[in-house]
Design an enzyme around this catalytic site. Structure first.
Site, PDB file in Angstrom:
ATOM      1  CE  LYS A  53       6.024  -2.644  -2.653  1.00 42.16           C
ATOM      2  NZ  LYS A  53       5.899  -2.355  -1.223  1.00 42.16           N
ATOM      3  CD  GLN A  97       3.870   0.007   0.712  1.00 42.37           C
ATOM      4  OE1 GLN A  97       3.906  -1.089   0.155  1.00 42.37           O
ATOM      5  NE2 GLN A  97       4.933   0.788   0.789  1.00 42.37           N
ATOM      6  CG  ASP A 120       6.558  -6.773   3.022  1.00 44.55           C
ATOM      7  OD1 ASP A 120       7.356  -6.508   2.115  1.00 44.55           O
ATOM      8  OD2 ASP A 120       5.662  -6.021   3.408  1.00 44.55           O
TER       9      ASP A 120
END
Ligand code: GUN
Length: 313
Positions: A53, A97, A120
């Protein structure tokens, strides 16, 4: 029938090119899009995801902050860190994460992320907006799956879609995205009775189990001409694979995603797209349209994907 391959690599490349152009446009207007990632602990798979990412963001000209924290980092300290990132005007997107270590409550942390920076798409606000067909920031993997359908002009209206996954990251958001397209959606999971019978009825199968010992999608479970989207990643004899017995299922399906090179690359591309969308919102223009409820998905999308095979909507 031999299925056509759905190339996530090609579609992700297309999305990233558009993101790169949108980043340049934003920069010319004095906005430097910035993504902050937070990784707690030393899980190698999570570290690889975060590294990718970070790398992709840099390639597209997106600024990054990279927070790597010890597995012992406390929940309260993590909450403080999220609040600091929320209030930092230079940061447009926050990604924590998952999974987090067991001593940290994931909902508490995700719920603390500002919805404006929720790249997200996992906060309760974003989930509620998605249910109402109004979300700007949607979960990346399901958005990536929808992007694949659109790119290849695979229609969903009236089709029976069976999802094998009920997580907040994949299965649940997909339900709302597919309902929005007038698909008929069934969600299956570890307690579902006679899964093969349900799968055989499906026009579209989206599988995301990720454990080949427990489940393999075999050709006898797939209807002739079905679309098969394999979201899973697992390893067979050290080799990356999905849920699907690819070579056999390919002989029956009309369309199929490979692993690797299918859904995987889409997740990161959609995260970049969300980061640019969040940065655009920070400029105020889209945010105002959004608040007025006037912003249709296409109008708000600063880097809409080219669809060479038609719109698919
Ligand atoms: N872990 C696996 N997939 C994801 C994702 O899309 N977002 C976050 N934050 N964690 C993940």
């Amino acid at each position: 029938m031999v299925a056509q391959i759905i190339s996530g690599l090609a579609v992700a490349q297309d999305v990233k090119e558009r993101v790169k152009m949108a980043v340049e446009e934003l920069k010319s207007q004095g906005v430097m899009p910035c993504l902050a990632t937070v990784l707690v602990g030393d899980d190698p798979a999570s570290a690889t995801y975060v590294n990718n990412k970070q790398k992709t963001a840099k390639e597209l000209g997106i600024a990054t902050r990279d927070h790597r924290l010890a597995a012992t980092f406390g929940q309260d300290e993590l909450l403080e860190m999220v609040k600091l990132l929320n209030s930092d005007p230079e940061i447009h997107g926050i990604l924590v994460q998952l999974p987090l270590p067991k001593h940290i409550d994931e909902f508490t942390i995700i719920n603390a992320i500002s919805p404006l920076k929720d790249v997200d798409g996992l906060t309760p606000y974003s989930a509620g907006m998605l249910q109402n067909g109004m979300a700007l920031l949607k979960p990346c993997t399901p958005s990536g799956v929808m992007e694949l359908f659109d790119y290849y002009n695979i229609t969903l209206e009236g089709r029976d879609v069976v999802i094998i996954n009920r997580s907040n990251l994949v299965g649940k958001p997909l339900v709302f995205m597919l309902l929005e397209r007038n698909a008929t959606v069934t969600v299956c999971h570890s307690k579902t009775k006679d899964l093969p019978a349900r799968l055989r009825q499906a026009d579209v199968i989206i599988t995301a189990v990720g454990n080949r010992q427990r489940f393999t999608l075999t050709a006898d479970m797939v209807k002739e001409g079905a679309v098969v989207i394999d979201v899973a990643t697992s390893r067979i004899n050290g080799k990356l694979a999905g849920d699907c017995d690819f070579d056999a299922v390919r002989q029956k399906a009309a369309w199929i995603t490979p692993v690797p090179g299918g859904v995987g690359p889409m997740t990161i591309a959609m995260l970049m797209k969300n980061t640019v969308a969040a940065a655009s919102v920070s400029r105020g223009i889209s945010a105002e349209r959004h608040a007025q409820g006037k912003a249709k998905d296409t109008a708000r999308d600063p880097c809409k994907t080219r669809r060479p095979f038609g719109t698919g909507r």
